[in-house]
Design a protein around this motif. Structure first.
Motif, PDB file in Angstrom:
ATOM      1  N   HIS A 140      16.588  12.361  -3.590  1.00 24.60           N
ATOM      2  CA  HIS A 140      17.785  12.473  -4.458  1.00 24.60           C
ATOM      3  C   HIS A 140      18.897  11.563  -4.188  1.00 24.60           C
ATOM      4  N   GLU A 141      18.496  10.540  -3.539  1.00 21.09           N
ATOM      5  CA  GLU A 141      19.531   9.375  -3.372  1.00 21.09           C
ATOM      6  C   GLU A 141      19.227   8.320  -4.691  1.00 21.09           C
ATOM      7  N   ARG A 142      20.501   8.073  -4.824  1.00 27.35           N
ATOM      8  CA  ARG A 142      20.686   7.039  -5.924  1.00 27.35           C
ATOM      9  C   ARG A 142      20.640   5.586  -5.477  1.00 27.35           C
ATOM     10  N   VAL A 143      19.963   4.478  -5.798  1.00 29.44           N
ATOM     11  CA  VAL A 143      20.011   3.455  -5.352  1.00 29.44           C
ATOM     12  C   VAL A 143      20.680   2.451  -6.118  1.00 29.44           C
ATOM     13  N   THR A 144      21.440   1.814  -5.474  1.00 31.44           N
ATOM     14  CA  THR A 144      21.943   0.631  -6.478  1.00 31.44           C
ATOM     15  C   THR A 144      21.062  -0.168  -7.302  1.00 31.44           C
ATOM     16  N   PRO A 145      21.067  -0.549  -8.686  1.00 31.95           N
ATOM     17  CA  PRO A 145      20.053  -1.225  -8.935  1.00 31.95           C
ATOM     18  C   PRO A 145      20.166  -2.727  -8.399  1.00 31.95           C
ATOM     19  N   LEU A 146      18.844  -3.139  -8.417  1.00 26.66           N
ATOM     20  CA  LEU A 146      18.683  -4.629  -7.755  1.00 26.66           C
ATOM     21  C   LEU A 146      18.873  -5.576  -8.826  1.00 26.66           C
ATOM     22  N   LEU A 147      19.684  -6.563  -8.855  1.00 27.89           N
ATOM     23  CA  LEU A 147      19.916  -7.698  -9.717  1.00 27.89           C
ATOM     24  C   LEU A 147      19.553  -8.984  -9.042  1.00 27.89           C
ATOM     25  N   TYR A 148      18.945  -9.824 -10.014  1.00 29.39           N
ATOM     26  CA  TYR A 148      18.441 -11.083  -9.733  1.00 29.39           C
ATOM     27  C   TYR A 148      19.181 -12.079 -10.538  1.00 29.39           C
ATOM     28  N   MET A 197      12.883  10.487  -8.381  1.00 32.75           N
ATOM     29  CA  MET A 197      11.887   9.948  -7.568  1.00 32.75           C
ATOM     30  C   MET A 197      11.762   8.688  -7.613  1.00 32.75           C
ATOM     31  N   TYR A 198      11.670   7.888  -8.648  1.00 37.25           N
ATOM     32  CA  TYR A 198      11.645   6.549  -8.906  1.00 37.25           C
ATOM     33  C   TYR A 198      12.882   5.941  -8.228  1.00 37.25           C
ATOM     34  N   SER A 199      14.090   6.689  -8.328  1.00 34.76           N
ATOM     35  CA  SER A 199      15.149   6.012  -7.854  1.00 34.76           C
ATOM     36  C   SER A 199      15.079   5.820  -6.121  1.00 34.76           C
ATOM     37  N   ALA A 200      14.435   6.708  -5.963  1.00 33.39           N
ATOM     38  CA  ALA A 200      14.124   6.747  -4.332  1.00 33.39           C
ATOM     39  C   ALA A 200      13.286   5.739  -3.971  1.00 33.39           C
ATOM     40  N   ILE A 201      12.679   5.184  -4.371  1.00 39.57           N
ATOM     41  CA  ILE A 201      11.695   3.977  -3.961  1.00 39.57           C
ATOM     42  C   ILE A 201      12.061   2.732  -4.776  1.00 39.57           C
ATOM     43  N   LYS A 202      12.901   2.603  -5.638  1.00 33.97           N
ATOM     44  CA  LYS A 202      13.157   1.449  -6.452  1.00 33.97           C
ATOM     45  C   LYS A 202      13.540   0.320  -5.667  1.00 33.97           C
ATOM     46  N   SER A 203      14.429   0.593  -4.952  1.00 38.07           N
ATOM     47  CA  SER A 203      14.862  -0.756  -4.080  1.00 38.07           C
ATOM     48  C   SER A 203      14.022  -1.395  -3.027  1.00 38.07           C
ATOM     49  N   LYS A 204      13.058  -0.213  -2.420  1.00 35.86           N
ATOM     50  CA  LYS A 204      12.087  -0.881  -1.586  1.00 35.86           C
ATOM     51  C   LYS A 204      11.098  -1.151  -2.440  1.00 35.86           C
ATOM     52  N   GLU A 217       0.767  -1.329   0.140  1.00 40.06           N
ATOM     53  CA  GLU A 217       0.142  -0.056   0.026  1.00 40.06           C
ATOM     54  C   GLU A 217       0.823   1.333  -0.061  1.00 40.06           C
ATOM     55  N   ALA A 218       1.830   1.245   0.700  1.00 41.81           N
ATOM     56  CA  ALA A 218       2.811   2.276   0.923  1.00 41.81           C
ATOM     57  C   ALA A 218       3.530   2.619  -0.435  1.00 41.81           C
ATOM     58  N   ILE A 219       4.086   1.542  -1.206  1.00 42.89           N
ATOM     59  CA  ILE A 219       4.705   1.382  -2.396  1.00 42.89           C
ATOM     60  C   ILE A 219       3.644   2.195  -3.353  1.00 42.89           C
ATOM     61  N   ASP A 222       9.442  -8.922  -3.665  1.00 45.12           N
ATOM     62  CA  ASP A 222      10.030 -10.294  -3.266  1.00 45.12           C
ATOM     63  C   ASP A 222       9.604 -10.936  -2.290  1.00 45.12           C
ATOM     64  N   ASN A 223       9.400  -9.898  -1.244  1.00 44.65           N
ATOM     65  CA  ASN A 223       8.985 -10.349   0.316  1.00 44.65           C
ATOM     66  C   ASN A 223       7.409 -11.166  -0.021  1.00 44.65           C
ATOM     67  N   GLU A 224       6.849 -10.832  -0.769  1.00 51.20           N
ATOM     68  CA  GLU A 224       5.488 -10.992  -1.185  1.00 51.20           C
ATOM     69  C   GLU A 224       5.177 -12.270  -1.804  1.00 51.20           C
ATOM     70  N   VAL A 225       6.081 -12.515  -3.149  1.00 55.88           N
ATOM     71  CA  VAL A 225       5.837 -13.658  -3.736  1.00 55.88           C
ATOM     72  C   VAL A 225       7.083 -14.331  -3.881  1.00 55.88           C
ATOM     73  N   SER A 226       8.291 -14.004  -3.431  1.00 50.24           N
ATOM     74  CA  SER A 226       9.658 -14.585  -3.649  1.00 50.24           C
ATOM     75  C   SER A 226       9.694 -14.842  -5.316  1.00 50.24           C
TER      76      SER A 226
END
Length: 258
Positions: free
Chosen positions: A250-258, A145-152, A10-12, A158-162
């Motif tokens: 303004h934080e840059r988030v390291t891209p999440l890779l699987y 703005m997307y960078s700020a929430i991407k990792s979260k 919901e927060a996302i 992932d937590n919801e559906v693995s």
């Protein structure tokens, strides 16, 4: 399909309502249980009225690009009155029901997807392809703005559906029945993350609308009125803080890779 309550998602979804200088992004991330209840059972029986097996394969459209297909990808041949058709992806009639029911649950009561055909769906090649496709659209429009929430965002999904255990599908409707077909839509996507073991589908739907197109119709079935005005200077200092969803814009988030 039953909507599963999840405060992180919901927060996302709230954070995915992003307004830039020339467009607005409306997004939502929802999780649904695939366990059939009364209405679902009746609808499934209606879809199977011809006596065909729920395991019968239905032909899907290929992904929008073939460049990222794995060499180990498996295909089946579609059939027609003239014999075997071209190689294509398939899913079971039951899986098609899950996808259609998820759309109905998410966009109720504005749209009815009960007559949606299998060729309006695609099975995506891999998790990395889906992540790249989503991030590409979101970064191009949402920027910092997307960078700020991407990792979260990806962590919550992932937590919801693995994610490593999921199959990935997308909905790519014909223009005539596209719920995002109104003028001013720059891009849109609808992805499904299906975990068979958990009997759960996560649905990630998003679109970007040109600001010049005016306020999005209230019956569009996605997104909420932002109810706030942001200027460019303030945007660089704002923080998103919802249920531990805290990042500087303004934080840059390291891209999440699987």
């Amino acid at each position: 399909m039953k909507l599963l309550e999840n405060s992180q998602l919901e927060a996302i979804s709230d954070a995915l309502s992003i307004e830039t200088g020339d467009c607005k992004i409306y997004g939502k991330v929802e999780s649904y249980s695939c366990k059939m209840a009364g209405n679902d059972k009746r609808l499934f029986k209606t879809m199977s009225h011809d006596g065909q097996s729920p395991h019968e394969l239905q032909a899907l459209s290929p992904p929008q690009t073939q460049m990222s297909l794995s060499p180990n990808r498996q295909y089946s041949r579609s059939t027609s009155s003239e014999g075997e058709g071209p190689l294509c992806d398939t899913c079971s009639r039951k899986m098609l029901f899950y996808l259609t029911s998820t759309l109905n649950a998410s966009f109720h009561p504005d749209y009815d997807f009960s007559d949606t055909k299998s060729h309006e769906f695609s099975r995506e090649p891999s998790l990395q392809w889906v992540v790249n496709a989503i991030d590409s659209n979101m970064f191009a429009t949402g920027g910092a703005m997307y960078s700020a929430i991407k990792s979260k965002l990806w962590s919550a999904i992932d937590n919801e559906v693995s994610l490593p255990e999921c199959e990935f599908y997308s909905y790519n409707p014909d223009l005539e029945c596209d719920p995002f077909g109104e003028g001013g839509v720059l891009w849109s996507f609808n992805y499904f993350f299906y975990n068979k073991k958990m009997k759960r589908i996560l649905f990630y739907s998003c679109r970007a609308v040109s600001s010049s197109a005016g306020q999005v119709s209230a019956d569009s079935g996605i997104g909420q009125d932002l109810g706030m005005e942001m200027d460019g200077d303030d945007m660089q200092e704002d923080y998103i803080d919802e249920d531990d969803l805290t990042y500087s814009s303004h934080e840059r988030v390291t891209p999440l890779l699987y």
